[in-house]
Design an enzyme around this catalytic site. Structure first.
Site, short mmCIF file in Angstrom:
data_model
loop_
_atom_site.label_atom_id
_atom_site.label_comp_id
_atom_site.label_asym_id
_atom_site.label_seq_id
_atom_site.Cartn_x
_atom_site.Cartn_y
_atom_site.Cartn_z
CG LEU A 36 42.14 42.78 39.93
CD1 LEU A 36 42.78 43.81 39.89
CD2 LEU A 36 43.24 41.75 38.71
CG ASP A 37 47.71 37.76 41.80
OD1 ASP A 37 48.26 37.87 41.13
OD2 ASP A 37 47.49 36.49 41.67
CB SER A 38 51.65 40.99 43.49
OG SER A 38 51.70 39.51 43.10
CB SER A 40 46.09 39.80 38.43
OG SER A 40 45.14 39.33 39.17
#
Length: 78
Positions: A36-38, A40
């Site tokens: 998870l990036d920001s 997602s």
């Protein structure tokens, strides 16, 4: 069929939004390690709000799967 736990449901949401289908998720797994990036992470939060019928404040930023589960469960109790 047994009812899914909050942990299982959140793990499903994380996998759908992070693409970390092959990563074993535990309570200590960092959301970044789950893919998870920001963006997602925001999508996962929105999916959890829809799934559990809760509203998560924007300043609440869980860093691990366990923190995410605790946050959701505390909001479901209200």
């Amino acid at each position: 069929m047994a009812e899914s736990t909050t942990f299982d449901r959140i793990c499903d949401i994380i996998r759908e939004n992070g693409g970390a289908g092959d990563v074993e998720l535990t309570l200590d797994t960092k959301l970044a390690d789950a893919g998870l990036d920001s963006l997602s992470t925001v999508e996962a939060v929105i999916a959890c709000e829809d799934e559990f019928g809760i509203e998560i404040e924007t300043e609440q930023n869980p860093a691990t799967v366990g923190e995410f589960v605790e946050l959701v469960e505390s909001l479901m109790e209200k």
